[in-house]
Design an enzyme around this catalytic site. Structure first.
Site, short mmCIF file in Angstrom:
data_model
loop_
_atom_site.label_atom_id
_atom_site.label_comp_id
_atom_site.label_asym_id
_atom_site.label_seq_id
_atom_site.Cartn_x
_atom_site.Cartn_y
_atom_site.Cartn_z
N HIS A 277 -15.33 -36.60 30.79
CA HIS A 277 -15.22 -38.01 31.16
C HIS A 277 -13.75 -38.42 31.34
O HIS A 277 -13.40 -39.07 32.33
CB HIS A 277 -15.89 -38.87 30.07
CG HIS A 277 -15.62 -40.34 30.22
ND1 HIS A 277 -16.48 -41.21 30.86
CD2 HIS A 277 -14.58 -41.11 29.80
CE1 HIS A 277 -15.97 -42.43 30.84
NE2 HIS A 277 -14.82 -42.40 30.20
N GLU A 278 -12.89 -37.99 30.41
CA GLU A 278 -11.46 -38.35 30.51
C GLU A 278 -10.81 -37.70 31.74
O GLU A 278 -9.99 -38.32 32.41
CB GLU A 278 -10.71 -37.95 29.24
CG GLU A 278 -11.20 -38.63 27.95
CD GLU A 278 -11.20 -40.15 28.04
OE1 GLU A 278 -10.35 -40.70 28.77
OE2 GLU A 278 -12.06 -40.79 27.41
N HIS A 281 -11.38 -39.76 34.76
CA HIS A 281 -10.42 -40.86 34.98
C HIS A 281 -9.21 -40.35 35.77
O HIS A 281 -8.68 -41.04 36.63
CB HIS A 281 -9.94 -41.44 33.65
CG HIS A 281 -10.93 -42.37 33.01
ND1 HIS A 281 -11.47 -43.44 33.66
CD2 HIS A 281 -11.47 -42.38 31.76
CE1 HIS A 281 -12.29 -44.09 32.86
NE2 HIS A 281 -12.32 -43.46 31.70
N GLU A 358 -15.38 -46.66 34.43
CA GLU A 358 -16.14 -45.94 33.40
C GLU A 358 -17.36 -45.25 34.01
O GLU A 358 -17.65 -44.10 33.71
CB GLU A 358 -16.56 -46.87 32.26
CG GLU A 358 -15.40 -47.42 31.45
CD GLU A 358 -14.44 -46.35 30.94
OE1 GLU A 358 -14.90 -45.25 30.56
OE2 GLU A 358 -13.22 -46.59 30.97
N ASP A 362 -18.09 -41.29 34.08
CA ASP A 362 -19.35 -40.76 33.55
C ASP A 362 -20.04 -39.86 34.59
O ASP A 362 -20.52 -38.77 34.26
CB ASP A 362 -20.31 -41.92 33.19
CG ASP A 362 -19.92 -42.60 31.88
OD1 ASP A 362 -19.04 -42.08 31.18
OD2 ASP A 362 -20.51 -43.65 31.57
ZN ZN Z 1 -13.43 -43.97 29.97
#
Ligand code: ZN
Length: 415
Positions: A277-278, A281, A358, A362
């Site tokens: 997930h990071e 980003h 987000e 995801d």
């Molecule tokens: Zn996040």
């Protein structure tokens, strides 16, 4: 009361009223569901944890509401009492009205205005967080943190403000464009220097230890196209049992930081999903996008400060707040105290953008890991351990939630 003071009072009451309303709506929403978890949440938290998370939300909201009222009274008194112009007159008589003395006044007042909130911060950490098992800090560490914070604020804030205030004397009418450029470059520089110079004064940041977890995370980072040396662990457990992970920096200076608390409470599959997930980003360019928005806001802020200090509104602005003369430092000060009353209403917009990011991160994680289950399980774990409120009132989450709720994220990943 001057026209400007009337506008100020209306804006102060509007923001406070809205925030108190949001807190009250959220509390009643949580109480309605307190006896029974909605079906969708039955697998996430057992009845006991669900009830504890509701109590935690209610306790935080009651403290928060009291603090909102208290803050509004302090800001109201500071602005309306005429105490600020008197203090500045006294300060200028003592230290002169050179730019360095004005800059020092700003730093001094920022520290001074932070003091009334200390009792709330203390109570929140050592009573509320303690009661729910999250506090890991000590009074000694807490005091050291505050002193260090003030010292760093002085060492960095004073020269920076001095420079910004001096620009108008050096560069004339377009000082605010240069001021914006300097502050923006400073922001970029701090993204690089903060983890090297400032964070170590508070926490220990270390590379992830060798072992099966590291091998596994490196493998994932490789598949996702991310250089894995930049995975670091922070000792968040020094102050709090809350757990988290974040991505920061840019280019060569990018890094993913995992809390030690997160590593201790999750299994490897879940940590891998959080890492994915990071990395999402990073891959989706979220930091540059946020930087661009923040740059535009800063530019608008500088333009407005220039208009208030030197433009047609100058006389109306300064005399409206009880000052005899226009002064750039005072314009910065009043702008920083009053500006939040107006930018507050933009927070739902920023949250919409942050939540979009987000969802994108995801979706990226789901693709890289090959299934939604690991991230879903990681998010459930996080919600349970942090006693997150899973059923915020929609209007409350609109103003205060930069992340979608667990159920929203799961729905998006499975949809
Ligand atoms: Zn996040």
């Amino acid at each position: 009361m001057t026209q400007l003071e009337t506008i100020f009072v209306v804006a102060l009451l509007a923001k406070m009223g809205m925030e108190l309303l949001l807190e009250a709506l959220n509390r009643s929403h949580v109480r309605q569901h307190a006896d029974q978890a909605p079906d969708a949440l039955k697998d996430v938290m057992d009845a006991e944890t669900f009830s504890k998370s509701n109590k935690y939300t209610l306790a935080k909201s009651r403290l928060g509401s009291f603090e909102l009222l208290y803050d509004a009274i302090i800001v109201g008194v500071v602005i309306l009492s005429g105490w600020l112009p008197d203090l500045f007159v006294w300060w200028s008589a003592w230290l002169g009205d050179a730019t360095w003395s004005s800059a020092l006044f700003l730093v001094f007042l920022t520290v001074l205005l932070g003091i009334p909130n200390l009792p709330f911060e203390y109570y929140s950490q050592f009573k509320l967080e303690e009661k729910f098992g999250f506090n890991r800090s000590t009074v000694k560490l807490w005091i050291a943190d505050k002193l260090k914070g003030a010292a760093i604020g002085f060492v960095i804030g004073f020269p920076l403000l001095w420079l910004l205030i001096s620009l108008v004397g050096w560069l004339g009418a377009y000082w605010w464009l240069y001021g914006f450029a300097i502050l923006f470059l400073f922001q970029l520089l701090m993204m690089v220097l903060y983890p090297m110079l400032i964070l170590p004064l508070f926490n220990k940041l270390s590379p992830l230890e060798d072992g099966p977890l590291k091998t596994r995370l490196m493998g994932l980072a490789d598949r996702a196209g991310f250089r894995a040396q930049t995975i670091q662990v922070i000792d968040g457990s020094k102050r709090s049992a809350h757990s988290n992970a974040y991505f920061t920096g840019f280019g060569k200076f990018r890094r993913i930081v995992l809390y030690d608390t997160l590593i201790n409470q999750m299994n490897e599959t879940e940590i891998e999903a959080v890492l994915a997930h990071e990395i999402g980003h990073y891959k989706k360019g979220h930091i540059p996008k946020m930087l661009l928005i923040s740059a535009l806001m800063t530019l608008a802020g500088f333009w407005l400060v220039d208009r208030l200090a030197f433009g047609a509104w100058s006389e109306w602005f300064f005399s409206g707040f009880g000052f005899d003369n226009s002064n750039l430092a005072i314009a910065f000060l009043l702008f920083s105290i009053v500006g939040g009353l107006f930018t507050f209403w933009l927070s739902p917009l920023f949250n919409v953008m942050s939540r979009k990011h987000e969802y994108e991160a995801d979706a990226f994680a789901k693709d890289v890991v090959g299934s939604a289950d690991p991230l879903s399980s990681a998010l459930r774990n996080l919600s349970e351990k942090n006693l997150s409120n899973l059923i915020p009132h929609p209007l409350y989450s609109g103003f205060h939630y930069s992340h979608p709720t667990l159920l929203e994220r799961e729905r998006a990943m499975r949809g």
